[in-house]
Design a protein around this motif. Structure first.
Motif, short mmCIF file in Angstrom:
data_model
loop_
_atom_site.label_atom_id
_atom_site.label_comp_id
_atom_site.label_asym_id
_atom_site.label_seq_id
_atom_site.Cartn_x
_atom_site.Cartn_y
_atom_site.Cartn_z
N GLY A 185 0.81 -1.22 0.00
CA GLY A 185 0.00 0.00 0.00
C GLY A 185 0.84 1.25 0.00
O GLY A 185 0.58 2.20 -0.77
N ASN A 186 1.87 1.28 0.85
CA ASN A 186 2.74 2.45 0.89
C ASN A 186 3.51 2.61 -0.42
O ASN A 186 3.75 3.73 -0.89
CB ASN A 186 3.72 2.33 2.06
N GLY A 187 3.92 1.48 -1.03
CA GLY A 187 4.65 1.54 -2.28
C GLY A 187 3.81 2.13 -3.41
O GLY A 187 4.26 3.00 -4.15
N ILE A 188 2.57 1.67 -3.51
CA ILE A 188 1.69 2.18 -4.56
C ILE A 188 1.39 3.66 -4.33
O ILE A 188 1.41 4.47 -5.26
CB ILE A 188 0.39 1.35 -4.61
N SER A 189 1.11 4.03 -3.08
CA SER A 189 0.83 5.42 -2.77
C SER A 189 2.04 6.30 -3.05
O SER A 189 1.90 7.44 -3.54
CB SER A 189 0.40 5.56 -1.31
N ALA A 190 3.23 5.80 -2.75
CA ALA A 190 4.44 6.59 -2.97
C ALA A 190 4.68 6.84 -4.46
O ALA A 190 5.15 7.92 -4.84
CB ALA A 190 5.65 5.90 -2.36
N ILE A 191 4.35 5.87 -5.30
CA ILE A 191 4.48 6.09 -6.74
C ILE A 191 3.55 7.22 -7.18
O ILE A 191 3.93 8.10 -7.97
CB ILE A 191 4.17 4.79 -7.51
N GLY A 192 2.32 7.22 -6.66
CA GLY A 192 1.40 8.31 -6.97
C GLY A 192 1.91 9.65 -6.50
O GLY A 192 1.78 10.66 -7.21
N GLN A 193 2.53 9.69 -5.31
CA GLN A 193 3.07 10.95 -4.80
C GLN A 193 4.21 11.46 -5.68
O GLN A 193 4.36 12.66 -5.88
CB GLN A 193 3.54 10.75 -3.36
N GLN A 194 5.06 10.54 -6.15
CA GLN A 194 6.15 10.94 -7.03
C GLN A 194 5.61 11.47 -8.36
O GLN A 194 6.17 12.42 -8.93
CB GLN A 194 7.08 9.75 -7.28
N MET A 195 4.53 10.89 -8.85
CA MET A 195 3.91 11.40 -10.07
C MET A 195 3.41 12.82 -9.86
O MET A 195 3.57 13.69 -10.71
CB MET A 195 2.76 10.49 -10.50
N THR A 196 2.80 13.06 -8.70
CA THR A 196 2.30 14.40 -8.38
C THR A 196 3.45 15.41 -8.29
O THR A 196 3.36 16.53 -8.80
CB THR A 196 1.51 14.37 -7.07
N ALA A 197 4.54 15.02 -7.63
CA ALA A 197 5.69 15.93 -7.51
C ALA A 197 6.23 16.31 -8.89
O ALA A 197 6.56 17.48 -9.13
CB ALA A 197 6.78 15.28 -6.66
N MET A 198 6.33 15.34 -9.78
CA MET A 198 6.79 15.63 -11.13
C MET A 198 5.82 16.55 -11.86
O MET A 198 6.22 17.51 -12.53
CB MET A 198 6.97 14.32 -11.90
N ALA A 199 4.52 16.26 -11.74
CA ALA A 199 3.52 17.07 -12.43
C ALA A 199 3.53 18.52 -11.93
O ALA A 199 3.39 19.46 -12.73
CB ALA A 199 2.13 16.45 -12.25
#
Length: 414
Positions: free
Chosen positions: A20-34
């Motif tokens: 769960g933390n891994g999947i959420s962290a990928i989403g957070q990294q996508m947001t930071a890039m965006a």
């Protein structure tokens, strides 16, 4: 040579939280890039992209230092769920701003600052859950799995963020982040209550210890321990002086003639190197001069960044960033090991708060410094100058802190 995955096989709560933390962290990294791409599209300035990091820095410092203390005073599961839900709502707010075509940077800065507050309160809560979910002998394997997951997140998140923004716009990355957060929320919802206990053993169920949190006591302890203090200072030398990621949008356009997908590749290259360094890290167990190894690894980071600033070839640039990421993994492994072995147990929580501020806040301060230097001079001067400054700084640290150079893992001294 390879990671022990028995914690994932044998402990369902840890497995759900890890995934769960891994999947959420990928989403957070996508947001930071965006967010970085959106700010650059609005302003055309690396300085304003660097301000994104500065907006995160202040909340991380203020709330990061107290996050560990709060996690030791309340139900960690409830704290984790509350802050994760807040971060989910903030990603939804970013999506709404993108859909409504709000071409102003201050709403983005505001949301980023609030996200930093949620992260600063959530991270210590999540980290302190792990010893309650696993027996003590499984904690090293769990930490290794977390390190490898971090490499995948850093690699996949920015790259996917760049791709999705390039094809479907900023709102696509933000909406995926909203969906990804549900994985972390579900994992924490399935956990039992995580009230702080006296011993911190799995399933102890001990009552919470109610006391006034003391951040200053931890800072005083750290100030009097040169080896532990130097682990933080040396990391700051790398992350503040030689951190070029804020320049990637400009480099993609000016050096490589690319767009958001090139930015994703540049950002992911360091994570790929870190992941490779983690996968092939068995040799690190045979190194006893861990302080000296930290200095060599950070000097290697600075040298790789210096050469990166001198070449405009994309493939060579990606290779150099990968080498820097591998060096960062070596540094991180030894710094964490020194912190865990040389510090007493009753100080590790407060030192973890300082660790969060340095590891997460340092790169954001580096973003601001690199963005400012790039606008004042050129991207080449900012990157090359930062890499050389890192090498000089780490050399001075080694000369001034001889005990750190002599640090031996067989007789750890704080």
């Amino acid at each position: 040579m390879l990671a022990d995955i028995s914690p994932l096989r044998e402990h369902a709560d840890f497995r759900r939280l890890w995934f769960g933390n891994g999947i959420s962290a990928i989403g957070q990294q996508m947001t930071a890039m965006a967010v970085a791409l959106q700010v650059y599209a609005i302003t055309g300035s690396s300085f304003y992209v660097g301000l994104v990091g500065l907006c995160s820095l202040v909340p991380l410092i203020v709330f990061g230092l107290y996050g560990g203390a709060v996690a030791d005073a309340v139900d960690r599961r409830r704290l984790g769920m509350t802050t994760a839900f807040g971060a989910t709502a903030l990603s939804a707010a970013l999506a709404a701003l993108a859909i409504l075509h709000v071409h102003k940077v201050w709403p983005l800065y505001t949301v980023v600052a609030l996200q930093a507050v949620c992260f600063a309160m959530n991270s210590p809560a999540r980290s302190s859950m792990i010893p309650r979910l696993l027996p003590a002998e499984k904690l090293p394997a769990a930490n290794a799995l977390a390190s490898m997951a971090g490499g995948v997140e850093q690699m996949a998140g920015p790259m996917l963020g760049g791709v999705f923004v390039g094809f479907w716009g900023y709102q696509s990355a933000y909406l995926i982040d909203v969906v990804a957060f549900t994985a972390s929320l579900y994992a924490m919802w399935r956990l039992p209550a995580m009230l702080p206990g006296d011993d911190g053993e799995p399933g102890s169920g001990a009552p919470a210890v109610r006391r006034r949190p003391s951040v200053t006591e931890g800072l005083r302890y750290l100030a009097a321990r040169p080896n532990l203090r130097t682990t933080f200072i040396s990391d700051l030398a790398a992350m503040v002086l030689a951190q070029p990621r804020v320049l990637f949008p400009a480099l993609a356009a000016l050096w490589y003639g690319g767009g958001s997908r090139t930015v994703g590749l540049l950002t992911a290259a360091t994570a790929v190197g870190a992941l490779i360094g983690g996968v092939f890290s068995g040799w690190l167990e045979r190194v006893n001069r861990q302080g000296f190894a930290v200095l060599i690894a950070i000097a290697s980071w600075g040298a790789a960044m210096t050469v990166f600033g001198l070449t405009h070839d994309l493939l060579l640039g990606l290779l150099l960033l990968g080498l820097a990421g591998c060096a960062d993994t070596v540094s991180m492994v030894f710094r964490n090991t020194m912190l865990q072995s040389a510090a007493p147990d009753d100080m590790r929580g407060r030192l973890q708060g300082v660790f969060l501020v340095v590891v997460v806040g340092g790169p954001r301060l580096g973003d601001f410094l690199a963005g400012s230097a790039s606008d004042i001079f050129t991207p080449t001067v900012a990157i090359v100058g930062g890499g050389l400054a890192c090498v000089v700084a780490i050399t001075l640290i080694g000369l001034l802190q001889r005990s750190f150079v002599r640090y031996d893992a067989r007789t750890p001294v704080a």
